[in-house]
Design a protein around this motif. Structure first.
Motif, short mmCIF file in Angstrom:
data_model
loop_
_atom_site.label_atom_id
_atom_site.label_comp_id
_atom_site.label_asym_id
_atom_site.label_seq_id
_atom_site.Cartn_x
_atom_site.Cartn_y
_atom_site.Cartn_z
N UNK A 163 -34.43 3.01 2.69
CA UNK A 163 -33.14 2.82 3.19
C UNK A 163 -32.85 1.59 3.94
N UNK A 164 -31.61 1.27 3.95
CA UNK A 164 -31.19 0.19 4.71
C UNK A 164 -29.93 0.48 5.90
N UNK A 165 -30.41 0.34 7.25
CA UNK A 165 -29.53 0.72 8.24
C UNK A 165 -28.62 -0.73 8.35
N UNK A 166 -27.40 -0.23 8.58
CA UNK A 166 -26.62 -1.34 8.93
C UNK A 166 -25.72 -1.25 10.04
N UNK A 167 -25.70 -2.09 11.11
CA UNK A 167 -24.96 -2.03 12.41
C UNK A 167 -23.50 -2.46 12.16
N UNK A 168 -22.62 -1.53 12.30
CA UNK A 168 -21.10 -1.52 11.99
C UNK A 168 -20.47 -1.28 13.09
N UNK A 169 -20.95 -0.93 14.43
CA UNK A 169 -20.26 -0.41 15.38
C UNK A 169 -19.47 -1.36 16.38
N UNK A 170 -19.79 -2.68 16.42
CA UNK A 170 -19.37 -3.31 17.51
C UNK A 170 -17.96 -3.71 17.67
N UNK A 171 -17.48 -4.14 18.55
CA UNK A 171 -16.07 -4.50 18.81
C UNK A 171 -15.56 -6.10 18.03
#
Length: 258
Positions: A2-10
């Motif tokens: 699996x690859x986790x991608x951080x996509x929640x910043x402003x």
């Protein structure tokens, strides 16, 4: 894998764009930055993604919910509200979209997807950087080191956390703020992590790049994979224009897929 991608910043430094869409949905070559990152992983047979959503996360969900019809040729019969797909265009991806909170920091977002990661080694990166990195070689390197975490070191000047390591030792010695006297080696994301690293994260207000990474360094559990090829993030409007110009040139360095 699996690859986790951080996509929640402003994405405050790209407010010209992020007032409308979250930064991972800003388009380069008519495709969201997030799509480019996923294509990089998919080129190395990593097709199971966990996207950590936050700011305007509903737009990221809408993008994938409508992906099939958005990218296929279709005929819409308004008389009976039917849709016929003429030229299917899709990807062999499994995408889990998780609302990790509007105010969670990077560590908190990773911890919030724990149940989706399971007990296996996983990849993790940020939703704003592309590279021609060989994910297969990165994974093999991580397994050889036997540490809980591996970070990819890349070359770029700027305002990022610098990595200290010796010429022969693949373990990171410390992480610190970059100074004008430094070279160009920085944290480029593209991590490989063991599930135990989640225990190093306290909660939503934990920044991954601070306490968790510092503790991994102190315990000798953070290795560094040195990537000397292309890497570029999209932190400002200038970065976006650079990436777009590379795409328009016909041979963007990160396009490792056919």
């Amino acid at each position: 894998m699996k690859a986790v991608i951080l996509a929640g910043g402003f994405g405050t430094r790209l407010s010209e764009e992020t007032g409308i869409v979250p930064k991972p949905l800003i388009e380069i070559g008519g495709r969201p930055m997030l799509w480019h990152i996923m294509k990089i992983y998919a080129a190395h047979d990593v097709n199971d993604f966990i996207v950590c959503c936050g700011y305007k996360g509903n737009l990221i969900k809408d993008y994938f919910v409508n992906y099939y019809h958005r990218n296929s040729d279709i005929t819409v019969d308004l008389s009976d509200n039917s849709i016929e797909v003429r030229r299917p265009a899709t990807e062999p991806w499994r995408v889990t979209l998780v609302d990790t909170g509007p105010d969670s920091l990077t560590g908190g977002r990773i911890k919030r997807v724990r149940e989706h990661i399971g007990g296996e080694t996983f990849c993790m990166t940020y939703g704003d950087g592309v590279s021609n990195i060989d994910i297969g070689k990165l994974l093999a390197f991580h397994r050889d080191q036997g540490t809980l975490a591996t970070v990819t070191a890349v070359h770029l000047p700027g305002r990022f956390g610098a990595l200290d390591f010796s010429g022969d030792d693949p373990k990171v010695k410390r992480i610190r703020e970059k100074s004008l006297q430094d070279g160009q080696t920085i944290n480029g994301g593209f991590f490989v992590l063991e599930p135990q690293v989640l225990d190093y994260i306290d909660g939503d207000l934990t920044t991954w790049e601070e306490e968790p990474l510092q503790r991994l360094v102190a315990e000798g559990e953070l290795s560094v994979y040195r990537h000397d090829g292309f890497w570029q993030n999209m932190d400002t409007l200038r970065d976006k224009h650079l990436l777009q110009s590379l795409w328009d040139g016909g041979a963007p360095p990160w396009k490792i897929w056919s």
